[in-house]
Design a protein around this motif. Structure first.
Motif, PDB file in Angstrom:
ATOM      1  N   ASP A  36     -45.761   1.786 -19.044  1.00  0.00           N
ATOM      2  CA  ASP A  36     -45.088   3.035 -19.405  1.00  0.00           C
ATOM      3  C   ASP A  36     -43.762   3.181 -18.667  1.00  0.00           C
ATOM      4  OD1 ASP A  36     -46.981   4.583 -21.214  1.00  0.00           O
ATOM      5  OD2 ASP A  36     -48.314   4.083 -19.570  1.00  0.00           O
ATOM      6  N   LEU A  37     -43.743   2.803 -17.412  1.00  0.00           N
ATOM      7  CA  LEU A  37     -42.516   2.902 -16.633  1.00  0.00           C
ATOM      8  C   LEU A  37     -41.470   1.918 -17.147  1.00  0.00           C
ATOM      9  CD1 LEU A  37     -41.046   4.248 -14.374  1.00  0.00           C
ATOM     10  CD2 LEU A  37     -42.101   2.647 -12.765  1.00  0.00           C
ATOM     11  N   ALA A  49     -49.968   6.246 -20.861  1.00  0.00           N
ATOM     12  CA  ALA A  49     -50.667   6.097 -19.586  1.00  0.00           C
ATOM     13  C   ALA A  49     -52.060   6.715 -19.639  1.00  0.00           C
ATOM     14  CB  ALA A  49     -49.858   6.738 -18.469  1.00  0.00           C
ATOM     15  N   THR A  50     -52.960   6.186 -18.862  1.00  0.00           N
ATOM     16  CA  THR A  50     -54.319   6.708 -18.752  1.00  0.00           C
ATOM     17  C   THR A  50     -54.581   7.118 -17.311  1.00  0.00           C
ATOM     18  OG1 THR A  50     -55.297   4.550 -18.237  1.00  0.00           O
ATOM     19  CG2 THR A  50     -55.069   5.133 -20.575  1.00  0.00           C
ATOM     20  N   ASP A 107     -49.588  15.333 -19.900  1.00  0.00           N
ATOM     21  CA  ASP A 107     -48.407  15.933 -19.275  1.00  0.00           C
ATOM     22  C   ASP A 107     -48.383  15.637 -17.777  1.00  0.00           C
ATOM     23  OD1 ASP A 107     -47.664  16.922 -21.705  1.00  0.00           O
ATOM     24  OD2 ASP A 107     -48.298  18.981 -21.314  1.00  0.00           O
ATOM     25  N   TYR A 108     -49.558  15.722 -17.154  1.00  0.00           N
ATOM     26  CA  TYR A 108     -49.604  15.450 -15.717  1.00  0.00           C
ATOM     27  C   TYR A 108     -49.263  13.986 -15.439  1.00  0.00           C
ATOM     28  CZ  TYR A 108     -50.864  15.517 -10.841  1.00  0.00           C
ATOM     29  OH  TYR A 108     -50.795  15.433  -9.475  1.00  0.00           O
ATOM     30  N   LEU A 109     -49.787  13.078 -16.243  1.00  0.00           N
ATOM     31  CA  LEU A 109     -49.527  11.656 -16.049  1.00  0.00           C
ATOM     32  C   LEU A 109     -48.041  11.344 -16.177  1.00  0.00           C
ATOM     33  CD1 LEU A 109     -52.527  10.071 -17.981  1.00  0.00           C
ATOM     34  CD2 LEU A 109     -52.139  10.020 -15.515  1.00  0.00           C
ATOM     35  N   ARG A 110     -47.391  11.975 -17.130  1.00  0.00           N
ATOM     36  CA  ARG A 110     -45.951  11.733 -17.295  1.00  0.00           C
ATOM     37  C   ARG A 110     -45.188  12.245 -16.077  1.00  0.00           C
ATOM     38  NH1 ARG A 110     -42.414  10.164 -21.066  1.00  0.00           N
ATOM     39  NH2 ARG A 110     -40.269  10.857 -20.767  1.00  0.00           N
ATOM     40  N   ASP A 115     -41.512  11.805 -14.046  1.00  0.00           N
ATOM     41  CA  ASP A 115     -40.691  12.981 -13.723  1.00  0.00           C
ATOM     42  C   ASP A 115     -40.523  13.222 -12.228  1.00  0.00           C
ATOM     43  OD1 ASP A 115     -40.438  13.345 -16.424  1.00  0.00           O
ATOM     44  OD2 ASP A 115     -41.988  14.879 -16.566  1.00  0.00           O
ATOM     45  N   ARG A 116     -41.572  13.097 -11.454  1.00  0.00           N
ATOM     46  CA  ARG A 116     -41.469  13.380 -10.024  1.00  0.00           C
ATOM     47  C   ARG A 116     -40.635  12.322  -9.289  1.00  0.00           C
ATOM     48  NH1 ARG A 116     -45.989  11.211  -6.359  1.00  0.00           N
ATOM     49  NH2 ARG A 116     -46.734   9.360  -7.448  1.00  0.00           N
TER      50      ARG A 116
END
Length: 209
Positions: A36-37, A49-50, A107-110, A115-116
């Motif tokens: 994903d990255l 992502a999982t 959303d948290y996984l992204r 994002d962070r």
């Protein structure tokens, strides 16, 4: 991972530049980034992502708990229980259906993966742009995955054997004969150990990088 010292010393940019220079000149890629990255770096919108992508055990358990919610009431209880964690990522919300658990986790996984870390990823991407390395993958995204993505390959006797290059004595000498026998014994030993825990014990690794 965000490290203040690395940010201050611009190490993310240097890491990206080193990778670009290595690959452009025929060297190896790092094979350590998530798919994903890598897609994000290549400008792709896909994100699959999982929970298994999360390296923090405690956060992984929270997301797994939310993912396993079987009803709206259970999901609401999970959301309230972990409201601080979800709020930090901007994922805290009122839920009306149990299916919304998928959006919360996604959303948290992204946020967790991309994002962070957006500021350091930006510098890392700037480094990868050295020698126009990113231009081709952005046009053909699949080219970047084999270079940067983590690929698990079981450690074999041949992999370990190739790490060493014998420095033989002169051909025909007694020492050369003994050295050749030693190399043969070493190869046989590695082959006998292949698939056994002793290979992991000797290398502290069960996969190649």
């Amino acid at each position: 991972m965000y490290l203040f010292t690395a940010v201050r010393e611009d190490q993310y940019y240097m890491a990206g530049k080193m990778i670009a220079v290595s690959v452009v000149h025929g060297g190896p890629g790092p094979h350590f980034r998530s798919e994903d990255l890598v897609h994000y770096l290549a400008g792709q919108a896909s994100f699959k992502a999982t929970v298994a992508s999360v390296t923090d055990e405690d956060i992984g358990k929270v997301l797994q708990e939310i993912e396993n919610a079987t009803s709206v009431d259970v999901l609401r209880e999970c959301v309230m229980k972990h409201s601080t964690l979800l709020q930090r990522a901007g994922c805290l919300r009122h839920v009306s259906t149990v299916e919304e658990k998928k959006d919360i986790v996604s959303d948290y996984l992204r946020w967790y993966i991309i994002d962070r870390n957006s500021s350091v990823l930006h510098r890392f991407k700037d480094g990868l742009s050295a020698l126009h390395f990113l231009e081709a993958p952005q046009q053909q995204p699949t080219l970047l995955s084999p270079v940067l993505c983590h690929i698990e390959k079981k450690l074999t006797a041949l992999d370990l054997e190739r790490l060493f290059k014998p420095d033989f004595s002169s051909s025909g000498s007694n020492r050369r004969l003994l050295e050749s026998q030693t190399v043969e014994f070493w190869a046989d030993y590695l082959l006998d150990c292949e698939g056994l825990s002793i290979l992991i014990f000797r290398t502290t690794c069960d996969k190649t990088l």
